[in-house]
Scaffold this active site. Structure first.
Site, PDB file in Angstrom:
ATOM      1  N   MET A   1       0.759  -1.201  -0.116  1.00  0.00           N
ATOM      2  CA  MET A   1      -0.294   0.042  -0.108  1.00  0.00           C
ATOM      3  C   MET A   1       1.042   1.106  -0.020  1.00  0.00           C
ATOM      4  SD  MET A   1      -3.044   1.547  -0.060  1.00  0.00           S
ATOM      5  CE  MET A   1      -2.880   3.186  -0.069  1.00  0.00           C
ATOM      6  N   GLU A   2       0.727   2.093  -1.086  1.00  0.00           N
ATOM      7  CA  GLU A   2       1.714   3.227  -1.296  1.00  0.00           C
ATOM      8  C   GLU A   2       1.387   4.442  -0.269  1.00  0.00           C
ATOM      9  OE1 GLU A   2      -1.111   2.329  -2.946  1.00  0.00           O
ATOM     10  OE2 GLU A   2      -2.168   3.584  -3.894  1.00  0.00           O
TER      11      GLU A   2
ATOM     12  N   HIS B   1       5.893  -1.323  -7.754  1.00  0.00           N
ATOM     13  CA  HIS B   1       4.749  -0.551  -7.976  1.00  0.00           C
ATOM     14  C   HIS B   1       4.493   0.386  -6.822  1.00  0.00           C
ATOM     15  CE1 HIS B   1       0.481  -1.054  -9.221  1.00  0.00           C
ATOM     16  NE2 HIS B   1       0.346  -0.807  -7.461  1.00  0.00           N
ATOM     17  N   GLU B   2       4.706   0.278  -5.750  1.00  0.00           N
ATOM     18  CA  GLU B   2       4.213   1.131  -4.732  1.00  0.00           C
ATOM     19  C   GLU B   2       5.003   2.376  -4.584  1.00  0.00           C
ATOM     20  OE1 GLU B   2       1.513   0.358  -3.474  1.00  0.00           O
ATOM     21  OE2 GLU B   2       1.759  -1.889  -4.038  1.00  0.00           O
TER      22      GLU B   2
ATOM     23  N   HIS C   1       3.936   4.474  -7.458  1.00  0.00           N
ATOM     24  CA  HIS C   1       2.413   5.417  -6.937  1.00  0.00           C
ATOM     25  C   HIS C   1       2.949   6.884  -6.510  1.00  0.00           C
ATOM     26  CE1 HIS C   1      -1.240   3.060  -7.135  1.00  0.00           C
ATOM     27  NE2 HIS C   1      -0.522   2.057  -6.594  1.00  0.00           N
TER      28      HIS C   1
ATOM     29  N   GLU D   1      -4.015   3.122 -10.927  1.00  0.00           N
ATOM     30  CA  GLU D   1      -3.433   1.645 -10.722  1.00  0.00           C
ATOM     31  C   GLU D   1      -3.065   1.367 -12.321  1.00  0.00           C
ATOM     32  OE1 GLU D   1      -2.479   0.014  -8.390  1.00  0.00           O
ATOM     33  OE2 GLU D   1      -3.673   1.112  -6.761  1.00  0.00           O
TER      34      GLU D   1
ATOM     35  N   ASP E   1     -14.670  -2.138  -2.331  1.00  0.00           N
ATOM     36  CA  ASP E   1     -13.931  -3.298  -2.252  1.00  0.00           C
ATOM     37  C   ASP E   1     -14.400  -4.613  -2.674  1.00  0.00           C
ATOM     38  OD1 ASP E   1     -11.839  -2.192  -0.337  1.00  0.00           O
ATOM     39  OD2 ASP E   1     -13.415  -2.064   1.377  1.00  0.00           O
TER      40      ASP E   1
ATOM     41  N   TYR F   1      -6.008  -2.214 -13.088  1.00  0.00           N
ATOM     42  CA  TYR F   1      -4.478  -2.195 -13.073  1.00  0.00           C
ATOM     43  C   TYR F   1      -3.974  -2.760 -14.509  1.00  0.00           C
ATOM     44  CZ  TYR F   1      -4.395  -2.697  -8.140  1.00  0.00           C
ATOM     45  OH  TYR F   1      -4.463  -2.723  -6.856  1.00  0.00           O
TER      46      TYR F   1
ATOM     47  N   LYS G   1      -4.951 -11.291  -2.320  1.00  0.00           N
ATOM     48  CA  LYS G   1      -4.564 -11.900  -3.750  1.00  0.00           C
ATOM     49  C   LYS G   1      -4.237 -13.400  -3.661  1.00  0.00           C
ATOM     50  CE  LYS G   1      -1.135 -11.493  -7.386  1.00  0.00           C
ATOM     51  NZ  LYS G   1       0.084 -10.880  -7.630  1.00  0.00           N
TER      52      LYS G   1
HETATM   53  N1  BES Z   1      -3.235   0.785  -3.808  1.00  0.00           N
HETATM   54  C1  BES Z   1      -3.015  -0.450  -3.894  1.00  0.00           C
HETATM   55  C2  BES Z   1      -3.668  -1.423  -2.686  1.00  0.00           C
HETATM   56  C3  BES Z   1      -5.074  -1.153  -2.710  1.00  0.00           C
HETATM   57  C4  BES Z   1      -6.092  -0.833  -3.881  1.00  0.00           C
HETATM   58  C5  BES Z   1      -5.891  -1.216  -1.496  1.00  0.00           C
HETATM   59  C6  BES Z   1      -7.375  -0.717  -3.410  1.00  0.00           C
HETATM   60  C7  BES Z   1      -6.875  -0.705  -1.381  1.00  0.00           C
HETATM   61  C8  BES Z   1      -7.791  -0.325  -2.403  1.00  0.00           C
HETATM   62  C9  BES Z   1      -1.590  -1.052  -4.362  1.00  0.00           C
HETATM   63  O1  BES Z   1      -1.004  -0.131  -4.893  1.00  0.00           O
HETATM   64  C10 BES Z   1      -1.522  -2.339  -4.963  1.00  0.00           C
HETATM   65  O2  BES Z   1      -2.202  -2.204  -6.105  1.00  0.00           O
HETATM   66  N2  BES Z   1      -1.008  -3.761  -4.549  1.00  0.00           N
HETATM   67  C11 BES Z   1      -0.911  -4.469  -5.119  1.00  0.00           C
HETATM   68  C12 BES Z   1       0.433  -4.499  -5.661  1.00  0.00           C
HETATM   69  C13 BES Z   1       0.839  -5.252  -7.072  1.00  0.00           C
HETATM   70  C14 BES Z   1      -0.197  -4.709  -8.181  1.00  0.00           C
HETATM   71  C15 BES Z   1       2.111  -4.992  -7.610  1.00  0.00           C
HETATM   72  C16 BES Z   1      -1.202  -5.470  -4.314  1.00  0.00           C
HETATM   73  O3  BES Z   1      -1.450  -5.564  -3.163  1.00  0.00           O
HETATM   74  O4  BES Z   1      -0.932  -6.737  -4.733  1.00  0.00           O
HETATM   75 ZN    ZN Z   2      -1.292   0.075  -6.767  1.00  0.00          ZN
END
Ligand code: BES
Ligand code: ZN
Length: 593
Positions: free
Chosen positions: A261-262, A286-287, A290, A309, A366, A374, A545
């Protein structure tokens, strides 16, 4: 009356917050935070002001020091409760005394057993997309950007860290407590407010980067992410100067529901990235990316989430390419495509949720989280890059970031800027179909690499008896192994599963991407020798994930379904509320046994 954010009561015509001062006491016994938030307004204001709150206990509200009445609205399951204030003329600041509740969805309170050290409790926040309102009463829409300061009192043996600069620590108030001071001088959307408290140790990785983790994991984390300065220098060369001074990282306990989380100045990371071979640092890239796309230029609402994203996945892969070459980047695009195909299959390609611009009025953001913003988003950016030519697109990107830095924009504002600075490009790539129509347009870029194609051909040949070379275990990178596994059929006979496991030592893998892909093949194939490892992962890891494919794969047979139900019942108390809800939804959709 202008509400433009489907997930906030924020009204663009009302007074706007420019800064917040938090004073918090973190109480691990009660699993709550008590204190106050002082909202400073952009200009002296009067009249109605609607704040977002959810599961908060509001004690009192004062305008410039004088108590005023406040009126909490009806709770809405997605939005929470509107807190309507009526400000007397000339109000500059609003002081709200309040407490969070254990039901705050932004916070997870961990017992000592859920940490690496097993001695101290831990708590962390996750505010994106719309959970900041369970941590504090505020205008919880990315269209509002605030600076903030915070004074956070915690038990004396614990450390508090935030998405902000540290400005000091002092003892007290009271016995056995310490107060950490923070300042975030740049204006950020509320979803980037972040706090974690635990037994933390820090190691400096560069003059501007430090890794934070529990003492038991900090050395491993410092090794895993030692390359951070290189990543920063590479990203700055591509996207412009890093504007946030420091880039620190925090490795959380395993229940953290995301990969990363960024949070500005302090990226939050899952410990599942600690593979021991630096093979998962793309999440850090990735983060970090951001810091430009998302934190400097922010989506106006979750309907424009692809601006965050999609651009960031594209930026992540550009950075990876600059660091490790085209082959690595192509592999990342291929791995991403498998995720995108999966999401299209889940929604149906014609579903409105496969649009980039979404319509989430009445929809919990959510529950709609997927790879679409993405991977489809990143492919649109890549298509623009390819069509304009890399050099001129890179210039455009820097102008885009420079123009919108520290603002929050809609897809339409993006399109208008694109048209102005690269006339004709949007039409040439048919950007409007990409953004407003479902599915994947025919001009979607395809990323080729020889290595990739031979791996995909090899797994496609599994059914006709083709097998990987004997030395594959030695010569394949984790990414190559992952691409290969993604292409394998499932279910497969138990004997084939066991052969795979033996050939590739899969059950013992420390790279969670590979491990989870393998476990989902084994789960879908109802392969009992792998169940103990499957149970171990589901019992300890909360990253959604990974939970999603595993619980879904376990839906395959009566035996794996009953295993899933049993494991979930045992794991649930340790899961983050988001992870619980996800697993629960998947299990509820199983056929009845
Ligand atoms: N900002 C997101 C995580 C997020 C998105 C939290 C929407 C809550 C709501 C973060 O930057 C992200 O995309 N994380 C991915 C990383 C991946 C795409 C490299 C993850 O958590 O898997
Ligand atoms: Zn992201």
């Amino acid at each position: 009356m202008a509400r433009m954010d489907p997930h906030s009561y924020y009204d663009e015509d009302q007074p706007k917050t420019k800064e917040i001062r938090f004073r918090w006491e973190v109480d691990f016994q009660a699993s709550h935070i008590t204190g106050e938030a002082v909202l400073l307004l952009e200009t002296p204001s009067a009249g109605f002001m609607d704040l977002d709150t959810k599961e908060l206990l509001i004690g009192s509200v004062a305008a410039d020091g004088r108590p005023i009445p406040f009126e909490p609205g009806e709770p809405d399951p997605i939005l929470g409760q509107r807190l309507r204030l009526n400000l007397p003329a000339g109000t500059r600041e609003i002081t709200i005394a309040y407490a969070t509740t254990p039901r705050a969805t932004a916070l997870q309170w961990l017992a000592p057993e859920q940490t690496a050290g097993k001695v101290h409790p831990f708590m962390f926040s996750q505010c994106q997309p719309h959970h900041a309102r369970t941590l504090a009463p505020l205008q919880d829409s990315p269209r509002v950007r605030v600076r903030y300061t915070a004074e956070v009192t915690v038990p004396e043996d614990l450390t508090a860290v935030m998405s902000a600069g540290s400005t000091g620590v002092r003892m007290g108030p009271g016995p056995r407590s310490r107060t950490f001071l923070f300042d975030m001088p740049q204006p950020i959307p509320s979803y980037l407010i972040a706090l974690a408290v635990g037994d933390l140790a820090g190691r400096d990785l560069s003059p501007r980067s430090r890794i934070w983790a529990e003492p038991a994991t900090v050395e491993q984390a410092a090794w895993e992410f030692a390359g951070i300065e290189d990543m920063m220098v590479t990203a700055e060369a591509l996207f412009g100067p890093y504007e946030w001074e420091r880039y620190d990282m925090l490795v959380l306990p395993p229940s953290f529901p995301y990969g990363g989380m960024e949070n500005p100045r302090l990226t939050f990371l899952t410990p599942t990235l600690l593979a021991g071979d630096r093979s998962l640092v793309n999440v850090v890239v990735h983060e970090l990316a951001h810091s430009w796309t998302g934190n400097l230029v922010t989506n106006a609402t979750m309907n424009d989430f692809w601006l965050n994203e999609g651009f960031t996945v594209w930026a992540e892969r550009r950075t990876l390419e600059a660091l490790h070459g085209k082959e690595k980047a192509a592999m990342a695009w291929a791995i991403g495509k498998a995720g995108l195909d999966d999401a299209f299959e889940r929604f149906g390609a014609e579903s409105p949720f496969t649009r980039l611009k979404t319509d989430l009025w009445g929809v919990d953001p959510d529950s709609m989280y997927s790879e679409v913003p993405y991977e489809k988003g990143a492919r649109l950016v890549a298509l623009m890059e390819q069509t304009a030519g890399r050099e001129s697109f890179d210039l455009f990107l820097r102008r885009y970031i420079g123009h919108f830095r520290f603002t929050s924009i809609t897809s339409e504002e993006f399109l208008a800027f694109l048209q102005e600075s690269m006339p004709g490009l949007a039409d040439k790539v048919d950007a409007k179909s990409w953004i407003y129509s479902p599915g994947l347009p025919a001009n979607c870029p395809v990323f080729r690499s020889e290595a990739l194609e031979s791996l995909q051909a090899l797994s496609a040949g599994w059914k006709s008896g083709e097998r990987p070379p004997e030395n594959a275990l030695k010569i394949w990178s984790p990414e190559e192994t992952l691409v290969y596994l993604q292409g394998l059929p499932r279910p497969m006979p138990e004997a084939d599963c066991l052969w795979l496991d033996e050939t590739f030592s899969l059950t013992g893998r420390t790279n969670y991407e590979v491990l989870v892909e393998w476990l989902s093949i084994a789960a879908a194939s109802d392969c009992p020798p792998v169940f103990p490892r499957l149970r171990e992962v589901l019992m300890s890891v909360g990253r959604m994930k990974f939970l999603r494919p595993l619980y879904r794969a376990m839906g395959a047979t009566p035996r794996t379904r009953s295993l899933a139900r049993e494991i979930f019942a045992a794991a649930r108390p340790g899961y983050h509320s988001l992870s619980s809800r996800l697993a629960e939804e998947i299990i509820a959709a199983y056929p009845a046994d």
